[in-house]
Design an enzyme around this catalytic site. Sequence first.
Site, mmCIF file in Angstrom:
data_model
loop_
_atom_site.group_PDB
_atom_site.id
_atom_site.type_symbol
_atom_site.label_atom_id
_atom_site.label_comp_id
_atom_site.label_asym_id
_atom_site.label_seq_id
_atom_site.Cartn_x
_atom_site.Cartn_y
_atom_site.Cartn_z
ATOM 1 N N TYR A 1 0.824 -1.208 0.000
ATOM 2 C CA TYR A 1 0.000 0.000 0.000
ATOM 3 C C TYR A 1 0.858 1.258 0.000
ATOM 4 O O TYR A 1 1.962 1.248 0.544
ATOM 5 C CB TYR A 1 -0.948 -0.014 1.208
ATOM 6 C CG TYR A 1 -1.729 -1.316 1.285
ATOM 7 C CD1 TYR A 1 -2.664 -1.637 0.291
ATOM 8 C CD2 TYR A 1 -1.497 -2.241 2.298
ATOM 9 C CE1 TYR A 1 -3.348 -2.844 0.326
ATOM 10 C CE2 TYR A 1 -2.185 -3.453 2.341
ATOM 11 C CZ TYR A 1 -3.103 -3.748 1.353
ATOM 12 O OH TYR A 1 -3.776 -4.934 1.386
ATOM 13 N N THR B 1 -7.788 0.028 17.554
ATOM 14 C CA THR B 1 -8.555 0.188 18.800
ATOM 15 C C THR B 1 -9.291 1.526 18.851
ATOM 16 O O THR B 1 -9.783 1.921 19.899
ATOM 17 C CB THR B 1 -7.646 0.051 20.038
ATOM 18 O OG1 THR B 1 -6.612 1.040 19.960
ATOM 19 C CG2 THR B 1 -7.025 -1.327 20.113
#
Length: 328
Positions: free
Chosen positions: A166, A240
């Site tokens: 990426y 998270t």
Amino acid sequence: MDIIWELFIILHANFIICISAQPNVPKIHEGWWAYKEVVQGSFVPVPSFWGLVNSAWNLCSVGKRQSPVNIETSHMIFDPFLTPIRLNTGGRKVGGTMYNTGRHVSLRMDKEHLVNISGGPMTYSHRLEEIRLHFGSEDGQGSEHLLNGQAFSGEVQLIHYNHELYTNYTEAAKSPNGLVIVSIFMKIAETSNAFLNRMLNRDTITRITYKNDAYLLTGLNIEEIYPETSSFITYDGSMTIPPCFETATWILMNKPVYITRMQMHSLRLLSQNQPSQIFLSMSDNVRPVQPLNNRCIRTNINFSMQGKDCPNNRAQKLQYRVNEWLLK
Ligand SMILES: *[C@@H]1O[C@H](CO)[C@@H](O)[C@H](O)[C@H]1NC(C)=O
Ligand SMILES: *[C@@H]1O[C@H](CO)[C@@H](O)[C@H](O)[C@H]1NC(C)=O
Ligand SMILES: *[C@@H]1O[C@H](CO)[C@@H](O)[C@H](O)[C@H]1NC(C)=O
């Protein structure tokens, strides 16, 4: 329908209609979450609501491999094929900008000297993007991951993205095999980790007391943040924070790093707000642990539990058998 959700709709229906009627305010939307309820009279979604307030974040609620988790050491599986983690700094020191984001202390690395990691559970090389600190308002709380139900006073997260597949972090964060996050627990002691000392000494940390404050650091040696251990624990999980994409491989180092009581105190004096607003400590910036759902927690620590299978991973199970057989 969930009672809390129903209440939430009744209380905040106006606000929801208001944002859905204005789809081109993504910035406000992106930042519309918090760790805890703080400001009276205004609603900001806390972790249990993240997945409900924004359809782009629904993995936060419905995801089956979310992070953080509680690591039960008795459930770990020794994987003899995990190689050591290789850190590649090119022998150079790096720079970065330390921010108070209102939620974390965040050190974003300069693009000039790149730091990569590979090995361990990684198939690709991953580039360090950001170092993020989570910490508690009291000792013994503040880490996102738990170890046998116990929290530490803080957790350092080194966030890397797959630069082989990426072009940047944003792209990787939503893609398979996108992120690798190295997690190091923080404990309070008499002496401090040399790297954290650069970030947390009084002269430096007091420059980012308020939200959006930034301070440039140079000459950082990333090797110094790693504790002296080659053992780690790894599992597949998620970011998270919203949008909770399930693209992260977590690597938890098997030793903590130390900061002084004074440095912890300085962290607790950081505000979530700008100077004109009331002081709200950034501490307890922690997402609660999420269900493990039969995920496999692997380790390179050999405590002779070899051969135990990962219950929900047939391909791996088969491979363990083949490999065991090959070893003989
Ligand atoms: C793991 O430890 C056991 C017992 O000490 C030993 O027999 C075995 O060879 C070790 N395996 C590896 C891969 O080191
Ligand atoms: C990290 O990987 C990139 C691309 O493979 C490479 O150009 C760079 O030199 C690597 N960084 C270091 C410090 O080796
Ligand atoms: C990341 O890469 C994608 C695809 O190459 C590009 O469209 C996007 O603008 C980049 N984002 C940033 C923040 O650089």
